[in-house]
Structures are given as C-alpha cells and as structure tokens.
Design a protein around this motif. Structure first.
Motif, PDB file in Angstrom:
ATOM      1  N   SER A 141      52.620 135.058  87.461  1.00 16.61           N
ATOM      2  CA  SER A 141      51.447 135.920  87.543  1.00 16.61           C
ATOM      3  C   SER A 141      50.209 135.211  87.035  1.00 16.61           C
ATOM      4  N   GLU A 142      49.068 135.818  87.323  1.00 12.82           N
ATOM      5  CA  GLU A 142      47.803 135.343  86.778  1.00 12.82           C
ATOM      6  C   GLU A 142      46.852 136.534  86.722  1.00 12.82           C
ATOM      7  N   PRO A 143      45.854 136.490  85.837  1.00 13.36           N
ATOM      8  CA  PRO A 143      44.919 137.601  85.729  1.00 13.36           C
ATOM      9  C   PRO A 143      44.148 137.802  87.039  1.00 13.36           C
ATOM     10  N   THR A 144      43.947 139.056  87.399  1.00 15.67           N
ATOM     11  CA  THR A 144      43.202 139.379  88.617  1.00 15.67           C
ATOM     12  C   THR A 144      41.982 140.214  88.249  1.00 15.67           C
ATOM     13  N   PRO A 145      40.783 139.707  88.534  1.00 15.78           N
ATOM     14  CA  PRO A 145      39.579 140.475  88.199  1.00 15.78           C
ATOM     15  C   PRO A 145      39.368 141.639  89.161  1.00 15.78           C
ATOM     16  N   LEU A 146      38.634 142.623  88.710  1.00 15.84           N
ATOM     17  CA  LEU A 146      38.214 143.703  89.598  1.00 15.84           C
ATOM     18  C   LEU A 146      37.091 143.164  90.480  1.00 15.84           C
ATOM     19  N   PRO A 147      37.031 143.577  91.734  1.00 21.01           N
ATOM     20  CA  PRO A 147      36.006 143.034  92.632  1.00 21.01           C
ATOM     21  C   PRO A 147      34.576 143.223  92.119  1.00 21.01           C
ATOM     22  N   PHE A 148      34.327 144.319  91.413  1.00 19.41           N
ATOM     23  CA  PHE A 148      32.982 144.620  90.928  1.00 19.41           C
ATOM     24  C   PHE A 148      32.745 144.163  89.488  1.00 19.41           C
ATOM     25  N   LEU A 149      33.762 143.528  88.878  1.00 20.59           N
ATOM     26  CA  LEU A 149      33.646 143.121  87.486  1.00 20.59           C
ATOM     27  C   LEU A 149      34.402 141.802  87.265  1.00 20.59           C
ATOM     28  N   PRO A 150      33.828 140.687  87.725  1.00 13.28           N
ATOM     29  CA  PRO A 150      34.533 139.400  87.595  1.00 13.28           C
ATOM     30  C   PRO A 150      34.585 138.926  86.145  1.00 13.28           C
ATOM     31  N   PHE A 151      35.558 138.109  85.851  1.00 12.91           N
ATOM     32  CA  PHE A 151      35.680 137.516  84.526  1.00 12.91           C
ATOM     33  C   PHE A 151      34.549 136.514  84.327  1.00 12.91           C
ATOM     34  N   ASP A 152      33.812 136.659  83.218  1.00 15.84           N
ATOM     35  CA  ASP A 152      32.832 135.625  82.836  1.00 15.84           C
ATOM     36  C   ASP A 152      33.275 134.947  81.543  1.00 15.84           C
ATOM     37  N   GLU A 153      34.354 135.445  80.934  1.00 15.83           N
ATOM     38  CA  GLU A 153      34.938 134.936  79.694  1.00 15.83           C
ATOM     39  C   GLU A 153      33.953 134.992  78.521  1.00 15.83           C
ATOM     40  N   LYS A 154      32.898 135.805  78.662  1.00 15.81           N
ATOM     41  CA  LYS A 154      31.963 136.059  77.563  1.00 15.81           C
ATOM     42  C   LYS A 154      31.989 137.541  77.217  1.00 15.81           C
ATOM     43  N   LYS A 155      31.628 138.378  78.204  1.00 14.25           N
ATOM     44  CA  LYS A 155      31.683 139.822  77.992  1.00 14.25           C
ATOM     45  C   LYS A 155      32.893 140.445  78.673  1.00 14.25           C
ATOM     46  N   VAL A 156      33.280 139.879  79.780  1.00 11.79           N
ATOM     47  CA  VAL A 156      34.453 140.360  80.503  1.00 11.79           C
ATOM     48  C   VAL A 156      35.516 139.260  80.423  1.00 11.79           C
ATOM     49  N   LEU A 157      36.520 139.528  79.589  1.00  9.87           N
ATOM     50  CA  LEU A 157      37.547 138.521  79.319  1.00  9.87           C
ATOM     51  C   LEU A 157      38.808 138.785  80.126  1.00  9.87           C
ATOM     52  N   SER A 158      39.400 137.714  80.628  1.00 11.36           N
ATOM     53  CA  SER A 158      40.762 137.803  81.144  1.00 11.36           C
ATOM     54  C   SER A 158      41.694 137.682  79.936  1.00 11.36           C
ATOM     55  N   SER A 159      42.964 137.916  80.150  1.00 15.86           N
ATOM     56  CA  SER A 159      43.908 137.723  79.050  1.00 15.86           C
ATOM     57  C   SER A 159      43.887 136.266  78.596  1.00 15.86           C
ATOM     58  N   THR A 160      43.715 135.357  79.529  1.00 21.39           N
ATOM     59  CA  THR A 160      43.644 133.933  79.197  1.00 21.39           C
ATOM     60  C   THR A 160      42.448 133.650  78.294  1.00 21.39           C
ATOM     61  N   GLY A 161      41.293 134.172  78.651  1.00 23.94           N
ATOM     62  CA  GLY A 161      40.088 133.978  77.845  1.00 23.94           C
ATOM     63  C   GLY A 161      40.193 134.617  76.473  1.00 23.94           C
TER      64      GLY A 161
END
Length: 174
Positions: A141-161
């Motif tokens: 598996s890998e983290p999947t962003p929402l289409p309207f809310l992409p990961f920027d790893e600053k304010k919107v973090l994936s589990s990896t970030g």
C-alpha cells in the motif's frame, strides 16, 4: 538470457518477504523484487513499526507526567524529539537487517527495482529480465491523497510525512 526461478515474489513487505522465505524453505528457487532499497515494505519502513516506536516513546512520557507521582516518582521529563526519531530509525534498521539475514539464510535472491511484466512468465527490472513459472504479487500500500486536498507534507501530511517530522508541531495545522 533471462535468469530463471521457480517463484518470483513482487514486493518485500510483510506478505511478500514471508512468502519468499517460505517458498525457499520448501525447496523452491525464489527471487523477491522490491522497488525500494529497504526490505519490509510500508509496514516496516513508513507505517506500523515506526508508528508503534513513536507511540511507545510518547506513552512513556505521558505515563511519567500523569502517573509518576502516584508511584512516588517525581520528575520533570523533557522530550528529545531527535532521539525519539533516532530510536525509531534504529528499530527499523534492525528489522531490515533481520529480513536481509533471513533472505541470505534461505537463499532468496533479492532484486531491487520496479518490476514490469513483459509476458506471463517474464518480468523486467532495471533492464534485466527474470523468468518464473509462478509469481506472487504482494505490492502493498501507499498513502492516497484526496483529489481536492493533496499532500504538501507541511499542512496536509501523509502517514509517511507524519512519521518523518523533524520537530513536534506546536499546534494542529487546522
């Protein structure tokens, strides 16, 4: 000419590496292909295990803060976040080396790179071809962003970030 195996496992996460080792223990000639440099997949490298390491450290801190006095322990604990992250990396590294050791012990051929099927019995990895009678696809598996809310790893973090932060955030970003 392509190298031949009885079984090729694509993915070296918890499903893939266990399948590769077991197949080798049963006497098959096995290769395991992993796109990342480290074996263990998402769970070991950027998921379950690092989460549990950080959770355990956080629980130790919280337990001292909330329950220490009840047990006659008075302390003023401080978090050294860089040491917490270093411990997490050391735990991950230990498990990575353990899988590497099991591959060597059981004669599983490790191939690093992304596999691409050429036909039902052939895959290409980094320009080299490998053939097998059987394939196990355990790509994880890998983290999947929402289409309207992409990961920027600053304010919107994936589990990896979230598991690679350099410091504890002062507040939630929302």
């Amino acid at each position: 000419m392509a190298e031949e195996f009885d079984v090729i496992v694509i993915g070296a996460g918890p499903g893939g590496y266990v399948a590769a080792i077991r197949a080798a223990q049963l006497g098959l000639n096995v290769a395991c292909i992993e796109k990342d440099a480290k074996l263990g997949g998402t769970c070991l490298n950027i998921g379950c295990i690092p989460s549990k390491c950080l959770l355990q450290s956080s629980e130790m801190y919280a337990n001292l803060i909330h329950n220490g006095k009840t047990h006659g322990i008075e302390a003023n604990p401080k978090i050294d976040f860089s040491k917490m992250m270093k411990r997490k990396e050391e735990v991950i590294s230990g498990f990575n080396m353990g899988i590497e050791g099991l591959f060597k012990k059981n004669k599983v051929t490790k191939i690093i790179g992304a596999a691409e099927f050429k036909d039902p019995n052939t895959v290409s990895v980094n320009g080299d071809e490998f053939r097998a009678k059987n394939f196990i696809i355990a790509t994880g598996s890998e983290p999947t962003p929402l289409p309207f809310l992409p990961f920027d790893e600053k304010k919107v973090l994936s589990s990896t970030g979230a598991l690679a932060l350099k410091k504890v955030p002062k507040e939630a970003p929302f």
